[in-house]
Design an enzyme around this catalytic site. Structure first.
Site, mmCIF file in Angstrom:
data_model
loop_
_atom_site.group_PDB
_atom_site.id
_atom_site.type_symbol
_atom_site.label_atom_id
_atom_site.label_comp_id
_atom_site.label_asym_id
_atom_site.label_seq_id
_atom_site.Cartn_x
_atom_site.Cartn_y
_atom_site.Cartn_z
ATOM 1 C CE LYS A 1 -33.980 30.641 1.668
ATOM 2 N NZ LYS A 1 -35.224 30.123 2.771
ATOM 3 C CE LYS B 1 -32.603 28.593 10.351
ATOM 4 N NZ LYS B 1 -33.150 28.494 11.692
ATOM 5 C CE LYS C 1 -34.956 22.848 3.910
ATOM 6 N NZ LYS C 1 -35.708 23.086 4.216
HETATM 7 P P1 TYM Z 1 -36.288 29.391 9.407
HETATM 8 O O1 TYM Z 1 -36.061 28.405 10.350
HETATM 9 O O2 TYM Z 1 -36.156 28.261 7.900
HETATM 10 O O3 TYM Z 1 -36.375 30.316 9.016
HETATM 11 C C1 TYM Z 1 -37.468 31.448 10.100
HETATM 12 C C2 TYM Z 1 -37.346 32.779 9.749
HETATM 13 O O4 TYM Z 1 -36.834 33.642 8.957
HETATM 14 C C3 TYM Z 1 -36.973 33.536 8.012
HETATM 15 N N1 TYM Z 1 -35.768 33.319 7.023
HETATM 16 C C4 TYM Z 1 -35.715 35.011 6.588
HETATM 17 N N2 TYM Z 1 -36.071 35.972 6.352
HETATM 18 C C5 TYM Z 1 -35.417 37.033 5.309
HETATM 19 N N3 TYM Z 1 -33.694 37.088 4.577
HETATM 20 C C6 TYM Z 1 -33.730 36.478 5.316
HETATM 21 N N4 TYM Z 1 -33.318 35.526 4.111
HETATM 22 C C7 TYM Z 1 -34.295 34.750 5.592
HETATM 23 N N5 TYM Z 1 -34.059 33.543 6.116
HETATM 24 C C8 TYM Z 1 -34.900 33.167 6.159
HETATM 25 C C9 TYM Z 1 -38.042 32.632 7.268
HETATM 26 O O5 TYM Z 1 -38.921 33.451 6.404
HETATM 27 C C10 TYM Z 1 -38.007 32.504 8.963
HETATM 28 O O6 TYM Z 1 -39.739 33.694 9.175
HETATM 29 N N6 TYM Z 1 -41.090 26.397 7.803
HETATM 30 C C11 TYM Z 1 -40.241 27.717 9.147
HETATM 31 C C12 TYM Z 1 -40.983 27.462 10.667
HETATM 32 C C13 TYM Z 1 -41.847 26.683 10.962
HETATM 33 C C14 TYM Z 1 -42.802 27.945 10.483
HETATM 34 C C15 TYM Z 1 -44.520 27.295 10.982
HETATM 35 C C16 TYM Z 1 -43.140 29.566 10.060
HETATM 36 C C17 TYM Z 1 -42.445 26.056 11.093
HETATM 37 N N7 TYM Z 1 -44.012 26.826 11.395
HETATM 38 C C18 TYM Z 1 -45.952 28.474 11.042
HETATM 39 C C19 TYM Z 1 -44.431 30.072 10.313
HETATM 40 C C20 TYM Z 1 -45.939 29.360 10.791
HETATM 41 C C21 TYM Z 1 -39.145 27.761 8.404
HETATM 42 O O7 TYM Z 1 -38.089 26.947 7.789
HETATM 43 O O8 TYM Z 1 -38.064 29.396 9.233
#
Ligand code: TYM
Length: 332
Positions: free
Chosen positions: A197, A200, A114
């Site tokens: 992957k 968003k 990022k």
């Molecule tokens: P975020 O919002 O980017 O994504 C949410 C969840 O979706 C999963 N994910 C995917 N899984 C498979 N294939 C893909 N292409 C794909 N894109 C996204 C992510 O792995 C995630 O599980 N940092 C985290 C949010 C967060 C969090 C936490 C997660 C904040 N605090 C505590 C677990 C525990 C995030 O940005 O997810």
């Protein structure tokens, strides 16, 4: 016996979750609420690291929450809440920031990606400390399992490291959390670029399938998904990443094994296969979309559901924090 605890978070950084979020994470949230004491939240504090417009953040937070309920989270079984409404997350993040090395934080690959995107020096300090806030989210609930996609592995390792360090410096305080990652769906890829992957922030609109997508558009995108040379529907990660991704999506949603799909589509070519993938996705998302709209039509009720979730989460977070403050030598 107490049930093991599960926790996860998802950012409100888009107008809809996408297929990767759904398969990699949200579906597991729903499944685990039956066997675990479940805590799931909208990570609005994490979204602040990229300075969203306030109106947009408010709207997206509600849309995200509505989608979680619409996908099957039951407010009786799972505490579903908004991260910023449980202030203890921010407080613990500070304590953990003070336990984290600069070099350690600088090694986080998501930050490096990022930061590269925003340009040298322009990324916020919040983006740098983002994984430490994530560790606070997890540790504050004494979490056993964290369902996430494969891209979160490194952040979970940091959470474990910080828990261990705190425990050895100040005495046993935090449980060490385990990632809960399903191999078959840990990385759903971009429909236009099957080496990346689905994301968003970096996928093109054609490469990403939204949960709230209108069915006609959704079908078109899947029909136009990049497939590979040849015409056989077989899973082959190295030579046929596009077809393999579609096979994974179909299999995960339909419950039919990849081997059975290969047999069923033998000799039929990509067109017939993609048509069926599109139908399987539409069948899954159409009801979620409908329920999301209904939930969003009554904002006051949605906000009440979230407030109730936050109350349950706060009760647990407060217990952990009383101990943490004492261990650190802060006055009561
Ligand atoms: P975020 O919002 O980017 O994504 C949410 C969840 O979706 C999963 N994910 C995917 N899984 C498979 N294939 C893909 N292409 C794909 N894109 C996204 C992510 O792995 C995630 O599980 N940092 C985290 C949010 C967060 C969090 C936490 C997660 C904040 N605090 C505590 C677990 C525990 C995030 O940005 O997810």
């Amino acid at each position: 016996m107490a049930r093991p605890r599960v926790l996860s978070g998802i950012q409100p950084t888009a107008d809809s979750f996408h297929l990767g979020n759904y398969l990699g994470a949200v579906r597991q949230y729903v499944a685990l609420q039956d066997t675990h004491e479940a805590f799931y939240f909208i990570a609005d504090l994490h979204a602040l690291t990229v300075a969203p417009k306030p109106e947009e953040l408010r709207r997206r937070t509600r849309v995200a929450a509505a989608q979680l309920f619409a996908a099957g989270l039951d407010p009786e079984r799972a505490a579903v809440f908004v991260q910023s409404q449980v202030r203890e997350h921010s407080e613990l993040a500070w304590y953990l920031i003070c336990q984290t090395g600069m070099g350690e934080a600088g090694r986080m690959t998501q930050f490096k990606d990022k930061a590269a995107k925003y340009g040298e020096g322009a990324a916020s300090v919040g983006l740098f400390t983002y994984p430490i806030l994530q560790a606070a989210d997890i540790l504050i609930y004494q979490t056993d399992q964290v369902p996430v996609g494969g891209d979160q592995k490194q952040h979970l390792e940091l959470s474990r490291d910080l828990a261990q360090r705190f425990n050895s410096r100040y005495g046993p305080t935090f449980k060490l959390p385990n990632p809960y990652i399903l191999k078959e769906v840990e990385k759903i890829t971009d429909l236009q670029d099957p080496s990346a992957k689905m994301s968003k922030s970096s996928s093109s609109p054609q490469g990403i399938i939204d949960v709230l997508e209108e069915p006609g558009r959704l079908r078109k995108k899947i029909m136009r998904a990049v497939t590979d040379t040849g015409s056989e529907v077989v899973a082959d990660e190295a030579n046929k990443p596009g077809v393999t991704n579609l096979l994974r999506i179909h299999s995960a949603l339909s419950g039919v094994s990849i081997a059975d799909l290969e047999a069923r589509f033998a000799g039929q070519g990509y067109g017939a296969f993609k048509k069926e993938v599109a139908e399987v996705v539409v069948d899954t998302f159409a009801p979620i979309r409908e329920r999301t709209e209904k939930l969003l039509a009554d904002e006051a009720e949605l906000d009440r559901m979230l407030a109730a979730g936050a109350d349950r989460a706060r009760a647990v977070a407060r217990e952990t924090m009383a101990q943490v403050r004492d261990r650190l030598g802060l006055l009561p």
